[in-house]
Design an enzyme around this catalytic site. Structure first.
Site, PDB file in Angstrom:
ATOM      1  N   ARG C  53       8.510  33.251  27.233  1.00 45.23           N
ATOM      2  CA  ARG C  53       7.748  34.316  26.619  1.00 45.23           C
ATOM      3  C   ARG C  53       7.399  33.986  25.170  1.00 45.23           C
ATOM      4  O   ARG C  53       6.245  34.051  24.757  1.00 45.23           O
ATOM      5  CB  ARG C  53       8.620  35.552  26.680  1.00 45.23           C
ATOM      6  CG  ARG C  53       8.052  36.829  26.241  1.00 45.23           C
ATOM      7  CD  ARG C  53       9.086  37.892  26.549  1.00 45.23           C
ATOM      8  NE  ARG C  53       9.381  37.865  27.975  1.00 45.23           N
ATOM      9  CZ  ARG C  53       8.692  38.565  28.870  1.00 45.23           C
ATOM     10  NH1 ARG C  53       7.732  39.379  28.478  1.00 45.23           N
ATOM     11  NH2 ARG C  53       8.985  38.468  30.143  1.00 45.23           N
ATOM     12  N   THR C  54       8.392  33.603  24.392  1.00 50.95           N
ATOM     13  CA  THR C  54       8.171  33.308  22.981  1.00 50.95           C
ATOM     14  C   THR C  54       7.298  32.063  22.826  1.00 50.95           C
ATOM     15  O   THR C  54       6.372  32.026  22.011  1.00 50.95           O
ATOM     16  CB  THR C  54       9.523  33.105  22.263  1.00 50.95           C
ATOM     17  OG1 THR C  54      10.354  34.235  22.516  1.00 50.95           O
ATOM     18  CG2 THR C  54       9.329  32.949  20.774  1.00 50.95           C
ATOM     19  N   ARG C 103      13.002  26.912  18.464  1.00 52.00           N
ATOM     20  CA  ARG C 103      14.076  27.739  19.012  1.00 52.00           C
ATOM     21  C   ARG C 103      15.240  26.825  19.363  1.00 52.00           C
ATOM     22  O   ARG C 103      15.059  25.763  19.953  1.00 52.00           O
ATOM     23  CB  ARG C 103      13.609  28.462  20.266  1.00 52.00           C
ATOM     24  CG  ARG C 103      14.648  29.458  20.746  1.00 52.00           C
ATOM     25  CD  ARG C 103      14.198  30.164  21.992  1.00 52.00           C
ATOM     26  NE  ARG C 103      14.988  31.333  22.272  1.00 52.00           N
ATOM     27  CZ  ARG C 103      14.580  32.591  22.103  1.00 52.00           C
ATOM     28  NH1 ARG C 103      13.384  32.830  21.635  1.00 52.00           N
ATOM     29  NH2 ARG C 103      15.358  33.604  22.396  1.00 52.00           N
ATOM     30  N   HIS C 131      15.603  36.262  14.918  1.00 54.06           N
ATOM     31  CA  HIS C 131      14.396  36.078  15.725  1.00 54.06           C
ATOM     32  C   HIS C 131      13.285  36.834  15.010  1.00 54.06           C
ATOM     33  O   HIS C 131      12.785  37.834  15.503  1.00 54.06           O
ATOM     34  CB  HIS C 131      14.648  36.634  17.131  1.00 54.06           C
ATOM     35  CG  HIS C 131      13.582  36.318  18.112  1.00 54.06           C
ATOM     36  ND1 HIS C 131      12.688  35.273  17.945  1.00 54.06           N
ATOM     37  CD2 HIS C 131      13.231  36.913  19.287  1.00 54.06           C
ATOM     38  CE1 HIS C 131      11.859  35.247  18.975  1.00 54.06           C
ATOM     39  NE2 HIS C 131      12.164  36.227  19.789  1.00 54.06           N
TER      40      HIS C 131
END
Lengths: 307, 307, 307
Positions: C53-54, C103, C131
């Protein structure tokens, strides 16, 4: 208005298919006219099951149109591993992209996904069920090679039981006048009854034979398929049958001069490499037509075609 | 006409290499002149063996030229798992792309692949055999740092037995006048005999020593290499040798002021981080030159360079 | 001058955040004005821990700006498996890209990475720590939905102990006048003491309750969170608690008409699908705002914004 999707080849009428093929021919003639058509557009490739060939074909198509591509190519890296529903994943990806091509191992998943998509969704294969862009590829290849889609004697050879591309091609080519089918397979791998019922119901001529040699001289088109190891219930059956239907130069001696030999690829050994140099072998051209027809499909679903 | 490939650095004549380096320098001077050179072109990156660094360098190069990239980065997701031959995979990908960079664990695979490719193919590493774009990177780094490729005393340090980049660099630098080599390694990891025979046959001066300290003051270039754990036959040998050749500020005290320290990266501990701030350390600049030289190579193989 | 980074949401002053949100609103109004802003620029997405998703959100953002993306999406394919330090990897990737989103599973890794980056670095999540782009997403969603960031009663529901997005949102919203917090969670999953001390030190009103129903009628914003299985110490606790905080239409009956329901997604079952059609559900809009705010952030860190 819900966006237009391609889940099943039967979603498209013959007129729709004509529009796709007609635009594909324009792309073949002047690719430069389309090299910026999708500037700023994003294709999402969601491959929950690996399929290099199909994924790269879609990516190439979008890049050739000037668009970009984002996606996943393995289920392990997806949020679905955190317990998210497929619907939520698709809904989310709709916000990242302008059009989605999805491959998923479960039958029916593409239909489910399309109910949650807010952009057009293309089924790039769902389980053993449907793979409509392969069928569009086959149709464009036949159209480009034989110059029309009717009046052909079409031989389909190999695993006709589990091969979804074969079933879709039979359905699609049945829409055009005077096509006849010769189904070449071992008894164990004959087309399912529903395909025969379909052909009977349309009064379309077909015959079932066991050996290529019996019919090779009558064919206009020969569609070879791979004997897929993963479709067999046991290894012994696979070993016994896998070499039964191998095309080589010897078998081609009696074939017509304008025969077109197609194969959805990848092949293992069902077509010997010596055949590759035969001008009747069009299966690698078919790969190129696969990119073109996906360009046409993307443009059409985005409302830039003639659909 | 078959497309031009780069499989082995010896495929390129010194004149070819000069053309690549000359175009690279133009790119360094005016990158904006090349930012749309590959608009609409697609690079296929086929990495059947993972190599983040090399893959990202190629992708960066193609993107800097305005082109796009498609590819695979692990063998597991490829059709070859379905039994397809490498030749068929390459033939297929030729229809998706304009140029291919391939990395494969098997020696000789790049040569095989080039016979099936219908677009230019670059060998991005095949087993322990060849990695020619690393050599081009090294040459550009030396040329940019020392301003010429001849009359240098070149020290090569570390694992000289298995390190393919070392062998290629020796071959390449041997083509320029008055270069001399100092080979610094433990006895177990000396360069193979064929390299010594090559140097002897060309009457090129070289010596073999065991310790950096003995020769550091004479070097114009010091090419450090990593002691690769995976090249060792047993863990005990690796543990015994891995720390033998570690460069630190202490060892650099007697080095020339204009020494250039190169390393193909990644490093483990063979260069201490304290050296990074020394102006003679050019191994991170080398990373940047790796992108530039790949831009030059892509343009050249696509017929847009001076090759 | 070191490039500007975003490691922790507290790196940004309220004025910085205002600049990011203000540019985001311009992008919403005229996306076409920004569709070529990053032509020729490359975003590196370094995901040492999977987060589809990110990653896709960042990739979509960069593509919408006309830029391209290269990266890794799994630690296994990285050079770090060969023993390279994270610092070296980042230093290297700086030469391939113009901006990096990283990440990593280890807390503090983003700070470490930023010390080695030669281009702006965005923390896309480091362990349980920070985040910040999720927080920017939440702020833009609130600003777009409620039209301002102050004077709200904000309910935060679910796992408030381990949920990093909740802690960051509390910190960020505390910077605006007259916001009050209602913390809805089981006792075991209450916000950590440091968050309560922070609120106390700022004299910001908050209360802790156990049931949504008690407070739903007072909320302007309801921020739901997922009960993450991986945060629990044992399975029994997870099973006992996971269904305690499920939002459905029944619970929403007493809610305000202009309530805004947010969720960082993915959800499992903490919001029933029947809620999706409620106009107060903005969690899928939130996904779209996530792309927009990342476009704004990329532009800003590259010096093309108002930061």
């Amino acid at each position: 208005m819900k966006p237009r999707n391609l889940i099943n080849i039967t979603d498209f009428t013959p007129k729709d298919i004509e529009a796709i093929l007609s635009l594909a021919e324009k792309i073949i003639k002047s690719p430069e006219d389309f090299s910026h058509s999708c500037d700023g557009k994003i294709l999402g490739t969601l491959f929950f099951e690996p399929s290099t060939r199909t994924r790269l074909s879609f990516e190439s198509a979008m890049n050739r149109l000037g668009g970009s591509v984002i996606g996943i190519s393995e289920s392990g890296s997806s949020s679905t591993t955190k317990g998210e529903s497929l619907g939520d994943t698709i809904h989310t990806v709709s916000h990242y992209t302008d059009i989605i091509a999805m491959r998923h191992p479960l039958e029916g998943s593409a239909t489910l996904a399309s109910q949650h998509a807010e952009v057009p969704l293309i089924n790039a294969g769902d389980g053993g069920h449907q793979h409509p862009t392969q069928t569009l590829t086959d149709l464009l290849t036949i159209h480009q090679t034989k110059h029309d889609l009717d009046n052909h004697v079409i031989g389909l050879c190999g695993d006709l039981k589990f091969g979804r591309t074969v079933h879709s091609l039979i359905t699609a080519m049945s829409a055009y006048p005077n096509n006849r089918f010769i189904l070449i397979s071992p008894e164990e791998l004959q087309v399912p009854d529903y395909v025969k019922h379909f052909l009977d119901s349309k009064n379309i001529a077909y015959e079932e034979v066991e050996r290529i040699e019996e019919v090779i001289d009558r064919l206009d088109i020969l569609y070879m398929t791979r004997v897929q190891r993963e479709r067999f219930f046991n290894e012994a059956d696979y070993v016994r049958l896998k070499d039964s239907y191998i095309l080589d130069n010897e078998k081609l001696k009696n074939a017509k001069e304008d025969l077109a030999i197609l194969h959805p690829l990848p092949r293992v050994n069902e077509i010997q490499p010596e055949v590759d140099d035969d001008p009747r072998a069009v299966y690698f051209d078919q790969v190129g037509y696969g990119v073109i027809v996906r360009m046409s499909l993307i443009l059409s679903l985005l409302g830039m075609g003639e659909l």
